[in-house]
Write a protein that holds these residues in place. Structure first.
Motif, PDB file in Angstrom:
ATOM      1  N   ALA A  17       0.839  -1.194   0.000  1.00 37.16           N
ATOM      2  CA  ALA A  17       0.000   0.000   0.000  1.00 37.16           C
ATOM      3  C   ALA A  17       0.873   1.243   0.000  1.00 37.16           C
ATOM      4  O   ALA A  17       1.980   1.252   0.559  1.00 37.16           O
ATOM      5  CB  ALA A  17      -0.914  -0.010   1.218  1.00 37.16           C
ATOM      6  N   ILE A  18       0.376   2.298  -0.616  1.00 39.08           N
ATOM      7  CA  ILE A  18       1.055   3.588  -0.620  1.00 39.08           C
ATOM      8  C   ILE A  18       0.455   4.442   0.486  1.00 39.08           C
ATOM      9  O   ILE A  18      -0.757   4.704   0.499  1.00 39.08           O
ATOM     10  CB  ILE A  18       0.886   4.286  -1.988  1.00 39.08           C
ATOM     11  N   VAL A  19       1.270   4.859   1.434  1.00 38.59           N
ATOM     12  CA  VAL A  19       0.772   5.675   2.543  1.00 38.59           C
ATOM     13  C   VAL A  19       1.408   7.067   2.549  1.00 38.59           C
ATOM     14  O   VAL A  19       1.094   7.880   3.425  1.00 38.59           O
ATOM     15  CB  VAL A  19       1.017   4.975   3.902  1.00 38.59           C
ATOM     16  N   ASN A  69       6.083  -4.710  -9.314  1.00 39.52           N
ATOM     17  CA  ASN A  69       5.456  -5.723  -8.462  1.00 39.52           C
ATOM     18  C   ASN A  69       5.782  -5.447  -6.998  1.00 39.52           C
ATOM     19  O   ASN A  69       6.939  -5.263  -6.634  1.00 39.52           O
ATOM     20  CB  ASN A  69       5.970  -7.131  -8.831  1.00 39.52           C
ATOM     21  N   GLY A  70       4.745  -5.417  -6.164  1.00 35.59           N
ATOM     22  CA  GLY A  70       4.949  -5.219  -4.738  1.00 35.59           C
ATOM     23  C   GLY A  70       4.827  -3.774  -4.291  1.00 35.59           C
ATOM     24  O   GLY A  70       4.747  -3.498  -3.098  1.00 35.59           O
ATOM     25  N   GLU A  71       4.816  -2.801  -5.234  1.00 28.33           N
ATOM     26  CA  GLU A  71       4.709  -1.397  -4.824  1.00 28.33           C
ATOM     27  C   GLU A  71       3.298  -1.058  -4.358  1.00 28.33           C
ATOM     28  O   GLU A  71       3.115  -0.345  -3.375  1.00 28.33           O
ATOM     29  CB  GLU A  71       5.103  -0.477  -5.984  1.00 28.33           C
ATOM     30  N   THR A  72       2.303  -1.522  -5.074  1.00 22.37           N
ATOM     31  CA  THR A  72       0.924  -1.271  -4.666  1.00 22.37           C
ATOM     32  C   THR A  72       0.015  -2.328  -5.282  1.00 22.37           C
ATOM     33  O   THR A  72       0.341  -2.924  -6.304  1.00 22.37           O
ATOM     34  CB  THR A  72       0.453   0.137  -5.090  1.00 22.37           C
ATOM     35  N   THR A  73      -1.115  -2.569  -4.619  1.00 25.80           N
ATOM     36  CA  THR A  73      -2.108  -3.521  -5.114  1.00 25.80           C
ATOM     37  C   THR A  73      -3.491  -2.929  -4.908  1.00 25.80           C
ATOM     38  O   THR A  73      -3.669  -1.963  -4.148  1.00 25.80           O
ATOM     39  CB  THR A  73      -2.036  -4.865  -4.358  1.00 25.80           C
ATOM     40  N   GLY A  74      -4.468  -3.515  -5.566  1.00 25.14           N
ATOM     41  CA  GLY A  74      -5.835  -3.055  -5.381  1.00 25.14           C
ATOM     42  C   GLY A  74      -6.268  -3.178  -3.936  1.00 25.14           C
ATOM     43  O   GLY A  74      -6.951  -2.296  -3.395  1.00 25.14           O
ATOM     44  N   ALA A 111      -5.442  -0.471   3.247  1.00 29.58           N
ATOM     45  CA  ALA A 111      -4.416  -0.067   4.211  1.00 29.58           C
ATOM     46  C   ALA A 111      -4.097   1.428   4.067  1.00 29.58           C
ATOM     47  O   ALA A 111      -3.836   2.125   5.061  1.00 29.58           O
ATOM     48  CB  ALA A 111      -3.158  -0.898   4.021  1.00 29.58           C
ATOM     49  N   THR A 112      -4.113   1.885   2.810  1.00 29.14           N
ATOM     50  CA  THR A 112      -3.875   3.311   2.564  1.00 29.14           C
ATOM     51  C   THR A 112      -4.919   4.157   3.288  1.00 29.14           C
ATOM     52  O   THR A 112      -4.589   5.117   4.004  1.00 29.14           O
ATOM     53  CB  THR A 112      -3.928   3.609   1.053  1.00 29.14           C
ATOM     54  N   ALA A 113      -6.181   3.814   3.113  1.00 23.13           N
ATOM     55  CA  ALA A 113      -7.263   4.571   3.738  1.00 23.13           C
ATOM     56  C   ALA A 113      -7.189   4.476   5.260  1.00 23.13           C
ATOM     57  O   ALA A 113      -7.379   5.484   5.968  1.00 23.13           O
ATOM     58  CB  ALA A 113      -8.611   4.061   3.232  1.00 23.13           C
ATOM     59  N   ARG A 114      -6.935   3.289   5.766  1.00 21.13           N
ATOM     60  CA  ARG A 114      -6.894   3.111   7.220  1.00 21.13           C
ATOM     61  C   ARG A 114      -5.809   3.983   7.847  1.00 21.13           C
ATOM     62  O   ARG A 114      -6.012   4.614   8.893  1.00 21.13           O
ATOM     63  CB  ARG A 114      -6.635   1.638   7.571  1.00 21.13           C
ATOM     64  N   THR A 115      -4.652   4.027   7.195  1.00 22.81           N
ATOM     65  CA  THR A 115      -3.528   4.790   7.739  1.00 22.81           C
ATOM     66  C   THR A 115      -3.767   6.299   7.677  1.00 22.81           C
ATOM     67  O   THR A 115      -3.611   7.013   8.674  1.00 22.81           O
ATOM     68  CB  THR A 115      -2.236   4.437   6.969  1.00 22.81           C
ATOM     69  N   LEU A 116      -4.163   6.789   6.499  1.00 28.44           N
ATOM     70  CA  LEU A 116      -4.281   8.236   6.317  1.00 28.44           C
ATOM     71  C   LEU A 116      -5.533   8.807   6.961  1.00 28.44           C
ATOM     72  O   LEU A 116      -5.514   9.963   7.425  1.00 28.44           O
ATOM     73  CB  LEU A 116      -4.237   8.573   4.827  1.00 28.44           C
ATOM     74  N   LEU A 117      -6.616   8.048   7.006  1.00 28.12           N
ATOM     75  CA  LEU A 117      -7.810   8.526   7.712  1.00 28.12           C
ATOM     76  C   LEU A 117      -7.518   8.699   9.199  1.00 28.12           C
ATOM     77  O   LEU A 117      -8.044   9.603   9.861  1.00 28.12           O
ATOM     78  CB  LEU A 117      -8.972   7.552   7.511  1.00 28.12           C
ATOM     79  N   ASP A 118      -6.666   7.836   9.717  1.00 26.95           N
ATOM     80  CA  ASP A 118      -6.311   7.884  11.138  1.00 26.95           C
ATOM     81  C   ASP A 118      -5.246   8.947  11.401  1.00 26.95           C
ATOM     82  O   ASP A 118      -5.422   9.837  12.250  1.00 26.95           O
ATOM     83  CB  ASP A 118      -5.814   6.499  11.569  1.00 26.95           C
TER      84      ASP A 118
END
Length: 412
Positions: free
Chosen positions: A215-217, A339-344, A349-356
Motif C-alpha cells: 500500500a502507498i501511505v 510488483n509489490g509497490e501497490t495492489t488493489g 491499508a492506505t485509507a486506514r492509515t491516512l484517515l487515522d
C-alpha cells in the motif's frame, strides 16, 4: 476312455484359419482342452470361448473371452486357468465377470473428479470465489482426478498438497486440502466412500507467513497514483477505468467492487449495501458504503454504460461477464508501478492509515467502514447502521482529500 485333446499351437491355429477361409460354410471349434476352444464362424470371425458347468444349477454355459489374435493363445489359457480356479471355489465365472465389469463401470463414475464436479454444482458461491476455487480443483484433478474416490489415501492427498507447499504456495496447498475435504464429505453422504481422508491431514500442512498487501501511505505518492489512474483512459477498457477510479474512494476489497450489483446500489440515497463474501456464510452482516459526491457521479456515469446488466462492472467478454481477478493489479502495474509497490487491496491499508494519521477520524469508524467487526465498551458488536452519519461525513472527507492530493500532484 476319454478323448485325448491335443493342445493348440499358433502354427496349427493359423493353418486351420487359412483352411477355414477357403470353405467357411460351416462353423469350426479348435479345442485346447479343459473347456477352452477357438470358435471359427462362417464370416471368418475367430473367438476364444470357455465352456463350463455352472456350480449351482449344473447347467452348461459358455463364456466369451475375446478375439484372436488380439487375445493370444497364452492369454486365453490364463483366462481359462483363472476361470477354473473360480469353479474350484464354487464361483460362477460369468457372474464374477459381470460383477467385475460393474465395479469397473462404477469406478469410472465414482472418480474423484466426477464426484467433485457433482459437488461443485451444489455450491452457491460468488463468481470470484468460483474462479479462485477452480485452480484448487484443477490441481487435485491433475493428480487424483481419475482415481476412484474410495481408493484415495490420506498419504496420496498429502503428497499432492505438499508438492505445492514445497514451492512456497502454502495457501494453495491448504485450500486444496479444504476443497478435497468438502468433496469427501459429499461422497460419504452418497455412500461412495467411508471416510474423509482429508481430515486426517488437517494441521499437517504448513502455514506460510502472511504477506501484507502493498500500500502507498505517502500522500505525495498517492496523489501521483491517483493522477495516473485518471490518465488511464487511453490504455484500458472504459470499465477498468471506472473500477480503478472508484476503488481508492470506497477502499472495499477489490473482489467486492468487481462483483458489485446494480440492485445493491441506491443512487438516489447515495448508498451501496451488500454482504461481503467473507461474512456471508458466518454472520451474514451487510456492509453499508456511503457514496461521496465524487463516487456517486462516477456510478451515475457507469450506469449509462452497464445499467442494463446485473453487474456494475460488466465485461463484454469472458464466461463470467465481470472483470477478472487480476485486472486491477495488472492495470496498476501498467501505470509504471513495480510488483509489490501497490495492489488493489492495498487501498484499504492506505485509507486506514491516512484517515487515522492525517484526517484524524476515530479508528473505530474506520474499522467499521472496512467491514471489520468492531465492539463497543460493553463488548457488543456495532450493528451495520451504527454511526452511519459519521461515516457519511468521513467518506466525503476522504474523497475530498484524495482530490486535493491529485490537484497537488497535477501542479508539480
Amino acid at each position: 476312455m476319454a478323448k485325448l485333446v491335443v493342445s493348440l499351437t499358433d502354427t496349427k491355429i493359423k493353418a486351420e484359419i487359412a483352411a477355414h477361409k477357403k470353405a467357411p460354410d460351416k462353423i469350426k471349434k479348435l479345442s485346447d482342452g479343459s473347456g477352452l476352444y477357438l470358435f471359427l464362424d462362417k464370416k471368418g470371425g475367430t473367438y476364444w470361448r470357455f465352456d463350463y458347468v455352472r456350480p449351482i444349477t449344473k447347467k452348461r454355459a459358455t463364456l466369451s473371452i475375446g478375439v484372436y489374435p488380439e487375445i493370444t493363445l497364452a492369454s486365453a489359457r490364463k483366462y481359462r486357468d483363472e476361470y477354473r480356479e473360480m469353479l474350484a471355489e464354487n464361483k460362477d465365472p460369468s457372474i464374477e465377470k459381470k460383477q467385475e465389469e460393474e465395479n469397473a463401470k462404477n469406478a469410472l463414475s465414482n472418480t474423484f473428479e466426477h464426484v467433485a464436479r457433482e459437488f461443485m454444482k451444489t455450491e452457491n458461491l460468488a463468481p470470484s470465489t468460483v474462479s479462485r476455487n477452480a485452480f484448487s480443483y484443477q490441481h487435485l484433478f491433475d493428480a487424483l482426478g481419475k482415481r476412484p474416490i474410495h481408493e484415495i489415501s490420506a498419504r496420496e492427498l498429502l503428497t499432492v498438497c505438499q508438492i505445492y507447499e514445497k514451492q512456497g504456495k502454502f495457501e494453495a496447498a491448504r485450500r486444496m486440502r479444504s476443497k478435497a475435504s468438502q468433496v469427501f464429505k459429499y461422497a460419504i453422504v452418497l455412500g461412495l466412500c467411508d471416510r474423509n481422508v482429508a481430515a486426517d491431514i488437517q494441521g499437517i500442512l504448513k502455514t506460510g507467513q502472511r504477506k501484507h498487501h502493498s500500500a502507498i501511505v505517502d500522500p505525495d505518492a498517492l496523489g501521483q497514483l491517483l493522477l495516473k489512474i485518471d490518465q488511464y483512459d487511453n490504455r484500458g477498457s472504459i470499465i477498468t477505468c471506472y473500477v480503478l477510479r472508484i476503488l481508492p474512494h470506497v477502499f472495499v476489497r477489490p473482489g467486492e467492487l468487481r462483483t458489485a450489483k446494480w440492485s445493491d446500489i441506491d443512487l438516489e440515497n447515495a448508498v451501496w449495501s451488500y454482504t461481503p463474501a467473507k461474512t456471508e456464510n458466518s454472520t451474514g452482516t451487510q456492509l453499508i458504503v456511503p457514496l461521496s459526491k465524487q463516487v456517486l457521479d462516477l456510478f451515475k456515469e457507469l450506469h449509462v454504460i452497464t445499467g442494463n446488466s446485473e453487474y456494475c462492472f460488466a465485461n463484454h467478454w469472458g464466461k463470467t461477464r465481470i472483470l477478472s481477478d487480476s485486472t486491477i493489479n495488472k492495470s496498476l502495474k501498467s501505470l509504471g508501478f513495480k510488483n509489490g509497490e501497490t495492489t488493489g487491496h492495498g487501498f484499504r491499508a492506505t485509507a486506514r492509515t491516512l484517515l487515522d494519521e492525517v484526517l484524524k477520524f476515530p479508528i473505530e469508524r474506520i474499522e467499521q467502514q472496512l467491514g471489520h467487526r468492531v465492539r463497543d465498551m460493553h463488548g457488543r458488536a456495532y450493528n451495520r447502521t451504527k454511526y452511519l452519519d459519521e461515516r457519511v461525513i468521513m467518506m466525503q472527507a476522504w474523497s475530498d482529500y484524495l482530490d486535493s492530493l491529485k490537484e497537488k500532484a497535477l501542479k508539480q
